[in-house]
Design a protein around this motif. Structure first.
Motif, PDB file in Angstrom:
ATOM      1  N   GLY A  16       8.772 -11.352  -6.157  1.00 21.50           N
ATOM      2  CA  GLY A  16       7.432 -11.753  -5.745  1.00 21.50           C
ATOM      3  C   GLY A  16       7.074 -11.205  -4.372  1.00 21.50           C
ATOM      4  O   GLY A  16       5.962 -10.706  -4.156  1.00 21.50           O
ATOM      5  N   LEU A  17       8.020 -11.263  -3.434  1.00 17.47           N
ATOM      6  CA  LEU A  17       7.776 -10.736  -2.093  1.00 17.47           C
ATOM      7  C   LEU A  17       7.650  -9.220  -2.115  1.00 17.47           C
ATOM      8  O   LEU A  17       6.859  -8.639  -1.353  1.00 17.47           O
ATOM      9  CB  LEU A  17       8.902 -11.177  -1.153  1.00 17.47           C
ATOM     10  N   HIS A  18       8.431  -8.568  -2.966  1.00 13.37           N
ATOM     11  CA  HIS A  18       8.328  -7.110  -3.133  1.00 13.37           C
ATOM     12  C   HIS A  18       6.901  -6.716  -3.510  1.00 13.37           C
ATOM     13  O   HIS A  18       6.314  -5.801  -2.913  1.00 13.37           O
ATOM     14  CB  HIS A  18       9.319  -6.664  -4.217  1.00 13.37           C
ATOM     15  N   TYR A  19       6.328  -7.414  -4.470  1.00  8.57           N
ATOM     16  CA  TYR A  19       4.959  -7.109  -4.884  1.00  8.57           C
ATOM     17  C   TYR A  19       3.966  -7.403  -3.765  1.00  8.57           C
ATOM     18  O   TYR A  19       3.068  -6.599  -3.479  1.00  8.57           O
ATOM     19  CB  TYR A  19       4.593  -7.919  -6.129  1.00  8.57           C
ATOM     20  N   MET A  20       4.094  -8.565  -3.129  1.00 13.23           N
ATOM     21  CA  MET A  20       3.127  -8.924  -2.086  1.00 13.23           C
ATOM     22  C   MET A  20       3.182  -7.962  -0.905  1.00 13.23           C
ATOM     23  O   MET A  20       2.143  -7.588  -0.351  1.00 13.23           O
ATOM     24  CB  MET A  20       3.362 -10.360  -1.635  1.00 13.23           C
ATOM     25  N   ASN A  21       4.386  -7.546  -0.524  1.00  8.70           N
ATOM     26  CA  ASN A  21       4.503  -6.628   0.611  1.00  8.70           C
ATOM     27  C   ASN A  21       3.905  -5.259   0.305  1.00  8.70           C
ATOM     28  O   ASN A  21       3.436  -4.557   1.198  1.00  8.70           O
ATOM     29  CB  ASN A  21       5.976  -6.465   1.007  1.00  8.70           C
ATOM     30  N   LYS A  22       3.949  -4.861  -0.971  1.00  6.95           N
ATOM     31  CA  LYS A  22       3.409  -3.557  -1.356  1.00  6.95           C
ATOM     32  C   LYS A  22       1.990  -3.661  -1.911  1.00  6.95           C
ATOM     33  O   LYS A  22       1.425  -2.668  -2.374  1.00  6.95           O
ATOM     34  CB  LYS A  22       4.336  -2.896  -2.393  1.00  6.95           C
ATOM     35  N   GLY A  23       1.403  -4.848  -1.869  1.00  9.77           N
ATOM     36  CA  GLY A  23       0.076  -5.065  -2.425  1.00  9.77           C
ATOM     37  C   GLY A  23      -1.006  -4.163  -1.882  1.00  9.77           C
ATOM     38  O   GLY A  23      -1.910  -3.760  -2.630  1.00  9.77           O
ATOM     39  N   PRO A  24      -0.988  -3.806  -0.584  1.00  8.41           N
ATOM     40  CA  PRO A  24      -2.061  -2.936  -0.061  1.00  8.41           C
ATOM     41  C   PRO A  24      -1.977  -1.499  -0.540  1.00  8.41           C
ATOM     42  O   PRO A  24      -2.872  -0.708  -0.269  1.00  8.41           O
ATOM     43  CB  PRO A  24      -1.838  -3.006   1.463  1.00  8.41           C
ATOM     44  N   THR A  25      -0.905  -1.107  -1.232  1.00 13.06           N
ATOM     45  CA  THR A  25      -0.744   0.285  -1.653  1.00 13.06           C
ATOM     46  C   THR A  25      -1.249   0.476  -3.084  1.00 13.06           C
ATOM     47  O   THR A  25      -1.454  -0.480  -3.820  1.00 13.06           O
ATOM     48  CB  THR A  25       0.730   0.716  -1.589  1.00 13.06           C
ATOM     49  N   ASP A  26      -1.420   1.737  -3.473  1.00 18.84           N
ATOM     50  CA  ASP A  26      -1.768   2.058  -4.859  1.00 18.84           C
ATOM     51  C   ASP A  26      -0.602   2.779  -5.537  1.00 18.84           C
ATOM     52  O   ASP A  26      -0.790   3.550  -6.483  1.00 18.84           O
ATOM     53  CB  ASP A  26      -3.040   2.905  -4.932  1.00 18.84           C
ATOM     54  N   GLU A  27       0.588   2.529  -5.062  1.00 21.83           N
ATOM     55  CA  GLU A  27       1.774   3.182  -5.591  1.00 21.83           C
ATOM     56  C   GLU A  27       2.050   2.710  -7.026  1.00 21.83           C
ATOM     57  O   GLU A  27       2.237   1.526  -7.285  1.00 21.83           O
ATOM     58  CB  GLU A  27       2.971   2.849  -4.688  1.00 21.83           C
ATOM     59  N   ARG A  28       2.096   3.648  -7.961  1.00 26.16           N
ATOM     60  CA  ARG A  28       2.296   3.286  -9.358  1.00 26.16           C
ATOM     61  C   ARG A  28       3.711   2.773  -9.616  1.00 26.16           C
ATOM     62  O   ARG A  28       3.958   2.075 -10.603  1.00 26.16           O
ATOM     63  CB  ARG A  28       2.015   4.481 -10.278  1.00 26.16           C
ATOM     64  N   HIS A  29       4.626   3.118  -8.734  1.00 27.22           N
ATOM     65  CA  HIS A  29       6.010   2.683  -8.922  1.00 27.22           C
ATOM     66  C   HIS A  29       6.265   1.301  -8.335  1.00 27.22           C
ATOM     67  O   HIS A  29       7.408   0.893  -8.183  1.00 27.22           O
ATOM     68  CB  HIS A  29       6.976   3.703  -8.304  1.00 27.22           C
ATOM     69  N   ILE A  30       5.206   0.570  -8.023  1.00 23.20           N
ATOM     70  CA  ILE A  30       5.384  -0.777  -7.476  1.00 23.20           C
ATOM     71  C   ILE A  30       6.143  -1.664  -8.449  1.00 23.20           C
ATOM     72  O   ILE A  30       6.849  -2.588  -8.056  1.00 23.20           O
ATOM     73  CB  ILE A  30       4.016  -1.399  -7.129  1.00 23.20           C
ATOM     74  N   GLN A  31       6.048  -1.360  -9.748  1.00 22.34           N
ATOM     75  CA  GLN A  31       6.738  -2.166 -10.751  1.00 22.34           C
ATOM     76  C   GLN A  31       8.252  -1.927 -10.760  1.00 22.34           C
ATOM     77  O   GLN A  31       8.992  -2.705 -11.359  1.00 22.34           O
ATOM     78  CB  GLN A  31       6.191  -1.841 -12.145  1.00 22.34           C
ATOM     79  N   VAL A  32       8.703  -0.859 -10.100  1.00 22.52           N
ATOM     80  CA  VAL A  32      10.128  -0.528 -10.099  1.00 22.52           C
ATOM     81  C   VAL A  32      10.781  -1.199  -8.899  1.00 22.52           C
ATOM     82  O   VAL A  32      10.662  -0.734  -7.763  1.00 22.52           O
ATOM     83  CB  VAL A  32      10.346   1.004 -10.059  1.00 22.52           C
ATOM     84  N   VAL A  33      11.456  -2.300  -9.153  1.00 25.58           N
ATOM     85  CA  VAL A  33      12.170  -3.022  -8.093  1.00 25.58           C
ATOM     86  C   VAL A  33      13.564  -2.418  -7.977  1.00 25.58           C
ATOM     87  O   VAL A  33      14.251  -2.260  -8.990  1.00 25.58           O
ATOM     88  CB  VAL A  33      12.265  -4.518  -8.428  1.00 25.58           C
ATOM     89  N   PRO A  34      14.011  -2.039  -6.780  1.00 22.79           N
ATOM     90  CA  PRO A  34      15.340  -1.424  -6.641  1.00 22.79           C
ATOM     91  C   PRO A  34      16.444  -2.298  -7.250  1.00 22.79           C
ATOM     92  O   PRO A  34      16.485  -3.507  -7.032  1.00 22.79           O
ATOM     93  CB  PRO A  34      15.503  -1.297  -5.113  1.00 22.79           C
ATOM     94  N   ASP A  35      17.312  -1.677  -8.017  1.00 23.20           N
ATOM     95  CA  ASP A  35      18.383  -2.378  -8.727  1.00 23.20           C
ATOM     96  C   ASP A  35      19.581  -2.551  -7.793  1.00 23.20           C
ATOM     97  O   ASP A  35      20.602  -1.886  -7.932  1.00 23.20           O
ATOM     98  CB  ASP A  35      18.760  -1.587  -9.977  1.00 23.20           C
TER      99      ASP A  35
END
Length: 349
Positions: free
Chosen positions: A230-249
């Motif tokens: 959840g924090l990963h998404y919120m921190n990257k929310g201002p970007t339009d990066e398509r890879h936002i769905q890829v959370v580092p494993d």
């Protein structure tokens, strides 16, 4: 030009909190339940235990409050307790907050327009599952579905390596059948499941960590992983990066230490009740944060969340982040407060 629904309007404040604009437009009036939830998560983060599972929703929604009005927000709905798809006898139902629905009726545009625009980019739905651990019995674990309005897709993240196919079946049944009134992206369920739903299950961090430890990681640890995502998404929310769905494993991500996810939310959840008015005590609130060195009540409150010794990484990250936030001005009220770090049992260096 498409005409908007009559109830289309951007959310004025992050939900699920109450505001009194006669007092302040920037801080919520915290109810007793808000304070209980925030305290549960703060204690868990500082003592290395688990919070009440309902409390993490309040904590994640509160994170929006600490970023101001210029950031894309994320709405976290109450946790859905999922059953085995073969044993669901009544349909699931989600009733979204009315202000969130009104915001969803606004067209989503991240930047570039002067007109009022929608505030919520992400809708997040945490799922609570059970898993049979054989000799250890039934255990609880968590996964999360995130709807991203920027790209109009829903992504389900399942971080735990055991029993994934069963959880995938249960989540698929959930989204194929759940009743969610007044939500347009679910109007055509067949198109939604076929074209807009993504499954993110190729995570191996927990399995690798278990192999290294020669031990099983408690499935309930996925509570921290869900918060970190959840924090990963919120921190990257201002970007339009398509890879936002890829959370580092990485286990550091799922443990919340990567990018200081959990230390950051700890600080933000701590300063929120330090600064905000309390419900029923509004007349005692004046918004002043000076003379904290002489405020014994505030010091006693902070001392409830002293960080235990074995969480040395947490102590270090909290200390470093607080100093950065003081320099940036967001925690300027802590400048010169001599008791703050000792109250949290954080050494000067």
């Amino acid at each position: 030009m498409n005409q908007l629904p009559p109830n289309a309007r951007p959310a004025e404040h992050p939900r699920i909190f109450t505001f009194d604009q006669a007092l302040t437009d920037d801080l919520p009036v915290l109810s007793a339940q808000n304070l209980s939830d925030l305290s549960s998560v703060l204690r868990a983060l500082s003592h290395g235990v688990y919070p009440r599972f309902e409390a993490i929703v309040t904590a994640l929604n509160a994170y929006n409050l600490t970023h101001g009005h210029d950031r894309a927000w994320a709405y976290f709905h109450d946790i859905s307790i999922l059953k085995d798809a073969e044993n669901v006898y009544e349909p699931y139902e989600i009733n979204l907050d009315h202000d969130v629905i009104n915001d969803l009726n606004m067209p989503w545009q991240r930047t570039g327009i002067d007109a009022p625009r929608a505030k919520y980019r992400f809708l997040c739905f945490i799922h609570r599952h059970t898993i049979d651990m054989k000799y250890k019995g039934q255990k609880v674990l968590y996964t999360i579905s995130v709807w991203d309005r920027e790209f109009e897709w829903m992504v389900w993240h399942d971080m735990y390596h055991r029993g994934r196919r069963e959880r995938q079946r249960d989540v698929q049944y959930f989204w194929e059948n759940v009743i969610v009134p007044d939500v347009a992206f679910l109007a055509n369920r067949r198109v939604f499941m076929r074209d807009q739903f993504r499954w993110r299950m190729a995570y191996h961090a927990y399995e690798i960590a278990e192999n290294a430890l020669h031990n099983i990681i408690e499935p309930r640890h996925t509570m921290w992983a869900v918060m970190a995502i959840g924090l990963h998404y919120m921190n990257k929310g201002p970007t339009d990066e398509r890879h936002i769905q890829v959370v580092p494993d990485q286990i550091s991500v799922f443990g919340g230490s990567e990018e200081q996810y959990l230390p950051s939310i700890f600080i933000r959840l701590l300063w929120l009740p330090m600064r905000s008015p309390r419900q029923g005590q509004e007349e005692n609130w004046d918004g002043r944060m000076d003379n904290l060195n002489d405020n014994d009540e505030m010091r006693t409150f902070v001392e409830r969340f002293r960080i235990i010794e074995r969480l040395s990484w947490m102590k270090k990250d909290v200390r470093n982040l607080v100093r950065v936030f003081i320099q940036e001005g967001s925690l300027d009220f802590l400048r010169g407060v001599t008791w703050f770090f000792p109250a949290l049992r954080i050494p000067a260096e």
